[in-house]
Enzyme design. Structure first.
Site, PDB file in Angstrom:
ATOM      1  N   GLU A   1       0.840  -1.189   0.000  1.00 50.34           N
ATOM      2  CA  GLU A   1       0.000   0.000   0.000  1.00 50.34           C
ATOM      3  C   GLU A   1       0.876   1.241   0.000  1.00 50.34           C
ATOM      4  O   GLU A   1       2.009   1.222   0.472  1.00 50.34           O
ATOM      5  CB  GLU A   1      -0.914   0.035   1.233  1.00 50.34           C
TER       6      GLU A   1
ATOM      7  N   HIS B   1      -4.477   6.955  -0.099  1.00 52.04           N
ATOM      8  CA  HIS B   1      -3.729   5.702   0.001  1.00 52.04           C
ATOM      9  C   HIS B   1      -4.211   4.729  -1.070  1.00 52.04           C
ATOM     10  O   HIS B   1      -5.241   4.945  -1.693  1.00 52.04           O
ATOM     11  CB  HIS B   1      -3.822   5.103   1.409  1.00 52.04           C
TER      12      HIS B   1
ATOM     13  N   HIS C   1      -5.011   0.734  -2.564  1.00 53.26           N
ATOM     14  CA  HIS C   1      -5.438  -0.633  -2.300  1.00 53.26           C
ATOM     15  C   HIS C   1      -4.871  -1.489  -3.431  1.00 53.26           C
ATOM     16  O   HIS C   1      -5.412  -1.488  -4.546  1.00 53.26           O
ATOM     17  CB  HIS C   1      -6.962  -0.745  -2.272  1.00 53.26           C
TER      18      HIS C   1
ATOM     19  N   ASP D   1      -9.709   1.807   7.291  1.00 53.88           N
ATOM     20  CA  ASP D   1      -9.683   3.089   6.584  1.00 53.88           C
ATOM     21  C   ASP D   1     -10.621   4.083   7.264  1.00 53.88           C
ATOM     22  O   ASP D   1     -10.250   5.234   7.520  1.00 53.88           O
ATOM     23  CB  ASP D   1     -10.118   2.931   5.120  1.00 53.88           C
TER      24      ASP D   1
END
Length: 165
Positions: free
Chosen positions: A31, A87, A89, A100
């Site tokens: 990630e 961010h 995935h 999250d």
């Protein structure tokens, strides 16, 4: 886009989104995690009131693996321009997980980028995890200088010190 008009977020600069997509692809299969900062729309030549997301901050010491990214909160700057998080995935799922949602409290907008990290492989969410529309804007972020002084300021100070002696 009504939600962001209320909170003041007008969109994301194309350059900031491109940076995040490239950083996410580079971090794959782990990630990627960063924080979003914005600038006043008027500084970008826009006629609207509000904020445009212009920067993605990379936080030193961030640790990541294929299912999570952990930021050292002591390294996150206390910034008036802070606007949210971004961010990736690596599995391509563009929905916030429970983990999250627990981090979405700080900021107005949170972006999830998914594999294969193409132009349409991302979604924006509010702090509750509800998907929201976030336009990509073709604006040039303002040039920033690390220091708020230049060589002329240094020369003037040196002359002043010589004069005082």
């Amino acid at each position: 886009m009504g939600l962001f008009r209320t909170s003041g977020i007008l969109g994301i600069a194309e350059s900031a989104l491109e940076f995040a997509l490239a950083a996410s692809e580079e971090a794959h299969p782990n990630e990627y995690m960063g924080f979003l900062r914005g600038d006043d729309a008027s500084k970008l030549g826009l006629d609207d009131d509000g904020t445009v997301l212009t920067d993605v901050l990379v936080i030193p010491g961030t640790e990541s693996n294929p299912v999570s990214a952990t930021v050292k909160t002591s390294m996150v700057p206390n910034d008036m321009r802070a606007a949210g998080s971004i961010h990736s995935h690596p599995n391509g799922v563009l929905k916030p997980s429970d983990a999250d949602l627990a981090t979405f409290g700080r900021g107005d907008v949170h972006i999830i980028v998914g594999y294969p990290y193409g132009r349409d492989d991302w979604k924006a969410f509010d702090s509750e995890g509800t998907e929201v529309d976030l336009p990509v804007l073709d604006v040039e972020p303002p040039e920033e200088s690390f220091f708020d002084f230049d060589q002329a300021d240094i020369d003037a100070e040196l002359r002043e010190e010589e004069f005082d002696q």
